[in-house]
Design a protein around this motif. Structure first.
Motif, PDB file in Angstrom:
ATOM      1  N   ASP A 128       0.906  -0.927   0.254  1.00 51.65           N
ATOM      2  CA  ASP A 128      -0.258   0.034  -0.009  1.00 51.65           C
ATOM      3  C   ASP A 128       0.695   1.342  -0.233  1.00 51.65           C
ATOM      4  O   ASP A 128       0.489   2.400  -0.121  1.00 51.65           O
ATOM      5  CB  ASP A 128      -0.906   0.101   1.405  1.00 51.65           C
ATOM      6  CG  ASP A 128      -0.006  -0.615   2.550  1.00 51.65           C
ATOM      7  OD1 ASP A 128       0.453   0.032   2.697  1.00 51.65           O
ATOM      8  OD2 ASP A 128      -0.932  -0.198   3.416  1.00 51.65           O
ATOM      9  N   GLU A 164      -4.055  -1.703  -4.496  1.00 50.81           N
ATOM     10  CA  GLU A 164      -3.231  -1.944  -3.662  1.00 50.81           C
ATOM     11  C   GLU A 164      -2.200  -2.723  -4.187  1.00 50.81           C
ATOM     12  O   GLU A 164      -2.474  -3.363  -5.569  1.00 50.81           O
ATOM     13  CB  GLU A 164      -3.277  -3.442  -2.102  1.00 50.81           C
ATOM     14  CG  GLU A 164      -4.165  -2.336  -1.245  1.00 50.81           C
ATOM     15  CD  GLU A 164      -4.486  -3.091   0.095  1.00 50.81           C
ATOM     16  OE1 GLU A 164      -5.136  -3.095   0.704  1.00 50.81           O
ATOM     17  OE2 GLU A 164      -4.120  -4.644  -0.593  1.00 50.81           O
ATOM     18  N   HIS A 185      -4.843  -4.675  -7.583  1.00 47.06           N
ATOM     19  CA  HIS A 185      -6.055  -4.739  -7.653  1.00 47.06           C
ATOM     20  C   HIS A 185      -6.732  -3.542  -6.774  1.00 47.06           C
ATOM     21  O   HIS A 185      -6.224  -2.642  -6.502  1.00 47.06           O
ATOM     22  CB  HIS A 185      -6.396  -5.862  -7.340  1.00 47.06           C
ATOM     23  CG  HIS A 185      -5.707  -5.946  -5.263  1.00 47.06           C
ATOM     24  ND1 HIS A 185      -4.490  -6.481  -5.161  1.00 47.06           N
ATOM     25  CD2 HIS A 185      -6.196  -5.882  -4.659  1.00 47.06           C
ATOM     26  CE1 HIS A 185      -4.132  -6.638  -4.139  1.00 47.06           C
ATOM     27  NE2 HIS A 185      -4.945  -5.785  -3.356  1.00 47.06           N
ATOM     28  N   VAL A 187      -9.087  -2.499  -4.219  1.00 47.91           N
ATOM     29  CA  VAL A 187     -10.125  -3.006  -2.890  1.00 47.91           C
ATOM     30  C   VAL A 187     -11.734  -2.469  -2.790  1.00 47.91           C
ATOM     31  O   VAL A 187     -11.871  -1.197  -2.855  1.00 47.91           O
ATOM     32  CB  VAL A 187      -9.100  -2.172  -1.376  1.00 47.91           C
ATOM     33  CG1 VAL A 187     -10.067  -3.565  -0.911  1.00 47.91           C
ATOM     34  CG2 VAL A 187      -7.336  -3.239  -2.073  1.00 47.91           C
ATOM     35  N   LYS A 193     -13.623  -8.816  -2.122  1.00 48.62           N
ATOM     36  CA  LYS A 193     -12.576  -7.472  -1.782  1.00 48.62           C
ATOM     37  C   LYS A 193     -11.754  -7.240  -2.872  1.00 48.62           C
ATOM     38  O   LYS A 193     -11.741  -6.048  -3.115  1.00 48.62           O
ATOM     39  CB  LYS A 193     -12.654  -7.802  -0.528  1.00 48.62           C
ATOM     40  CG  LYS A 193     -11.917  -7.229   0.005  1.00 48.62           C
ATOM     41  CD  LYS A 193     -11.417  -7.341   1.420  1.00 48.62           C
ATOM     42  CE  LYS A 193     -10.317  -6.007   2.350  1.00 48.62           C
ATOM     43  NZ  LYS A 193      -9.726  -6.491   3.652  1.00 48.62           N
ATOM     44  N   HIS A 194     -10.903  -8.032  -3.771  1.00 49.38           N
ATOM     45  CA  HIS A 194      -9.747  -7.762  -4.562  1.00 49.38           C
ATOM     46  C   HIS A 194     -10.362  -7.750  -5.464  1.00 49.38           C
ATOM     47  O   HIS A 194     -11.163  -9.292  -6.233  1.00 49.38           O
ATOM     48  CB  HIS A 194      -8.481  -8.943  -4.015  1.00 49.38           C
ATOM     49  CG  HIS A 194      -8.183  -8.421  -2.679  1.00 49.38           C
ATOM     50  ND1 HIS A 194      -6.906  -8.235  -2.386  1.00 49.38           N
ATOM     51  CD2 HIS A 194      -8.424  -7.452  -1.646  1.00 49.38           C
ATOM     52  CE1 HIS A 194      -6.843  -8.675  -0.898  1.00 49.38           C
ATOM     53  NE2 HIS A 194      -7.541  -7.950  -1.216  1.00 49.38           N
ATOM     54  N   ASN A 195     -10.555  -6.842  -6.535  1.00 46.37           N
ATOM     55  CA  ASN A 195     -10.913  -7.457  -7.680  1.00 46.37           C
ATOM     56  C   ASN A 195      -9.081  -6.458  -8.863  1.00 46.37           C
ATOM     57  O   ASN A 195      -9.111  -5.485  -8.724  1.00 46.37           O
ATOM     58  CB  ASN A 195     -11.176  -5.735  -8.142  1.00 46.37           C
ATOM     59  CG  ASN A 195     -12.127  -6.318  -9.413  1.00 46.37           C
ATOM     60  OD1 ASN A 195     -11.877  -6.545 -10.375  1.00 46.37           O
ATOM     61  ND2 ASN A 195     -13.237  -5.775  -9.984  1.00 46.37           N
ATOM     62  N   THR A 235      -6.044 -13.097  -8.174  1.00 40.47           N
ATOM     63  CA  THR A 235      -6.588 -11.529  -7.380  1.00 40.47           C
ATOM     64  C   THR A 235      -5.750 -10.242  -7.470  1.00 40.47           C
ATOM     65  O   THR A 235      -5.984  -9.472  -6.607  1.00 40.47           O
ATOM     66  CB  THR A 235      -6.491 -12.058  -5.981  1.00 40.47           C
ATOM     67  OG1 THR A 235      -5.625 -12.515  -5.104  1.00 40.47           O
ATOM     68  CG2 THR A 235      -7.722 -12.705  -5.762  1.00 40.47           C
ATOM     69  N   ASN A 236      -4.240 -10.696  -8.382  1.00 47.42           N
ATOM     70  CA  ASN A 236      -3.637  -9.376  -8.300  1.00 47.42           C
ATOM     71  C   ASN A 236      -2.848  -9.781 -10.195  1.00 47.42           C
ATOM     72  O   ASN A 236      -2.945 -10.531  -9.938  1.00 47.42           O
ATOM     73  CB  ASN A 236      -3.183  -9.061  -7.594  1.00 47.42           C
ATOM     74  CG  ASN A 236      -1.485  -7.839  -7.284  1.00 47.42           C
ATOM     75  OD1 ASN A 236      -2.601  -6.886  -7.317  1.00 47.42           O
ATOM     76  ND2 ASN A 236      -0.645  -7.660  -7.850  1.00 47.42           N
TER      77      ASN A 236
END
Length: 502
Positions: A128, A164, A185, A187, A193-195, A235-236
């Motif tokens: 972050d 993030e 991704h 938040v 939650k993680h896109n 997710t990332n």
């Protein structure tokens, strides 16, 4: 994180290089750092003055493990033979930086090379707090200085948008405007939650940037992005590439391997109507980068993830030429100039293996003449066979690449096809392969470089693997029939391959 000077780093690399050169398991025709650790290729760029391609890479100069990241440097005139250069730049410890992570390099303001990369440090956590910094090079790429404007991009650009794992900028110029995509991704509240997404920015000068929003993301409302066989969008998204190919644009991300989609880029918007596809069916090939060479070809080079050796770890993949097939997928072939590495040659018209049998593709004496360095290219065809319902299908087969190693399962060094799952595999790496209309055979190009193996099929399918090899293990090339089916190999051509290093 250990603090070091570039002078100390170069001494450590030179010491490791002396050991690495003596390692019989070190590849000889895959580009790699002189010694210790390397991973992602960074910022390959065509030098307009010399016609050479300058290539950078993630490099730990102090050990054959990850960490202590700086930008290593090499160059090439033909994308086949390479010259090592001194480390380009490393962390500015006095400015709170302890890692220069992945990024890209373009000719920026003043006609000078500008490397834009992700900067991390004790107070800049990757999750972050990462920032995007610039290092400016001399026109000959030999000297680098950090921009006094650093950081040129921070999370403050995003306002209320929470992002993030924001890293790996890929930049390009269009007219008088510079653009950049960065991975990470979103938040968000709710699920997921993680896109995972790729974010788009623009600048008039590579210093003052404007956030344009996500260029592409996995989840749009409740819908998941369409993913083809062998793709896990995760997710990332990291190490994004975004490049033109004809009148289309290709977006590629690294996530549980690699994935790309083809769309259009107009009005600062990316429209990707098609499925996502693997750029390579193996996680052994990761974090690729790209450059348009002097012939206008789109070249892709990836990081081959290897086991850790005493004085080295990691190498580049062979350069690949990609093209738009017009159906939402890429054509992928090895660089034609790799043929200049060919040495001794053996040709065999065909080898037929009856059900339950095994035969070498090349008899012992000629095989020994071309495989002594355990660096080869082999080309062969496997004709499809007619199934019970009259369709042409890929026959099941296995090809033992190396002699078996005691205590290691034989499949670890085997290439083959498993029809029940429609999988082509090398050891424990595999990918779905389905015949396309008009195809009646597998047309294979197989590159063996000690333990590194790259397989190219029908100009559209690739798989990279590292297989277990010992210093005394010899190449075998023994084909066998499996599942009670006959198989035939035709037009077998094998060459020894020369080293790419002078």
């Amino acid at each position: 994180m250990r603090k070091y000077s570039l002078e100390d780093a170069q001494v450590a690399v030179d010491k490791a290089a002396a050991l690495a050169r003596q390692d019989p398991l070190r590849p000889i025709y895959h580009a790699m750092c002189p010694g210790n650790w390397m991973n992602d290729p960074n910022g390959p760029i065509l030098d307009p003055a010399s016609g050479e391609v300058q290539v950078f890479y993630q490099h730990n100069p102090l050990a054959p493990t990850g960490g202590n990241m700086c930008w290593g440097h090499m160059k090439t005139k033909d994308l086949v033979h390479w010259t090592h250069l001194p480390i380009a730049f490393g962390p500015s410890f006095d400015k709170g930086e302890d890692g220069c992570w992945s990024g890209s390099c373009i000719i920026g303001p003043g006609g000078l090379p500008h490397a834009i990369y992700t900067s991390v440090g004790p107070k800049k956590r990757p999750v972050d707090g990462s920032e995007q910094w610039i290092a400016v090079g001399s026109k000959d790429f030999s000297r680098w200085e950090k921009s006094p404007s650093n950081p040129v991009m921070t999370h403050a650009l995003h306002g209320k948008t929470r992002i993030e794992d924001w890293r790996d900028p890929y930049a390009w110029r269009a007219g008088n405007t510079y653009y950049c995509v960065v991975g990470g991704h979103l938040v968000q509240d709710g699920k997921p939650k993680h896109n995972p997404a790729v974010f788009l920015y623009k600048s008039p000068d590579m210093v003052h940037w404007t956030f344009l929003g996500p260029a592409c993301w996995r989840f749009t409302g409740a819908a998941d992005a369409p993913a083809g066989p062998g793709v896990n969008l995760g997710t990332n998204w990291e190490c994004p590439l975004f490049f033109p190919l004809g009148d289309k644009h290709v977006l590629e991300v690294s996530v549980n391997g690699t994935a790309y989609t083809i769309g259009t880029f107009k009005g600062e918007k990316f429209v990707a109507p098609g499925e996502w596809h693997p750029l390579d069916y193996s996680g052994t090939f990761y974090a690729p980068h790209t450059v348009a060479d002097a012939k206008g070809r789109r070249i892709v080079i990836g990081w081959v993830v290897t086991t850790q050796h005493p004085a080295w770890s990691g190498c580049f993949s062979l350069p690949r030429v990609v093209s738009d097939r017009g159906d939402g997928t890429l054509g992928i072939v090895p660089l034609p100039e790799l043929d200049m590495l060919h040495g001794k040659h053996v040709h065999v018209d065909s080898v037929s293996i009856t059900p339950g049998a095994a035969r070498p593709l090349i008899s012992a004496k000629p095989l020994a003449a071309i495989s002594g360095d355990r660096a080869m290219e082999c080309r062969f065809s496997i004709p499809f066979v007619e199934s019970a319902d009259g369709e042409l299908v890929v026959p099941p087969f296995e090809l033992q690449l190396y002699e078996p190693i005691e205590g290691v399962q034989s499949f670890a060094g085997t290439l083959g096809y498993e029809p029940a799952e429609a999988l082509l595999f090398i050891g424990n790496r595999s990918g779905a392969f389905h015949a396309e209309p008009g195809e009646d055979s597998i047309e294979a190009r197989l590159f063996i470089d000690r333990g590194i193996v790259e397989l190219y099929i029908n100009g559209r399918w690739t798989l990279t693997s590292e297989i277990p090899v010992l210093p005394a293990t010899r190449i075998a090339l023994v084909a066998r029939s499996v599942e009670g089916a006959a198989v035939t190999f035709t037009e077998i051509d094998c060459w020894s391959m020369a080293s790419i290093w002078s």
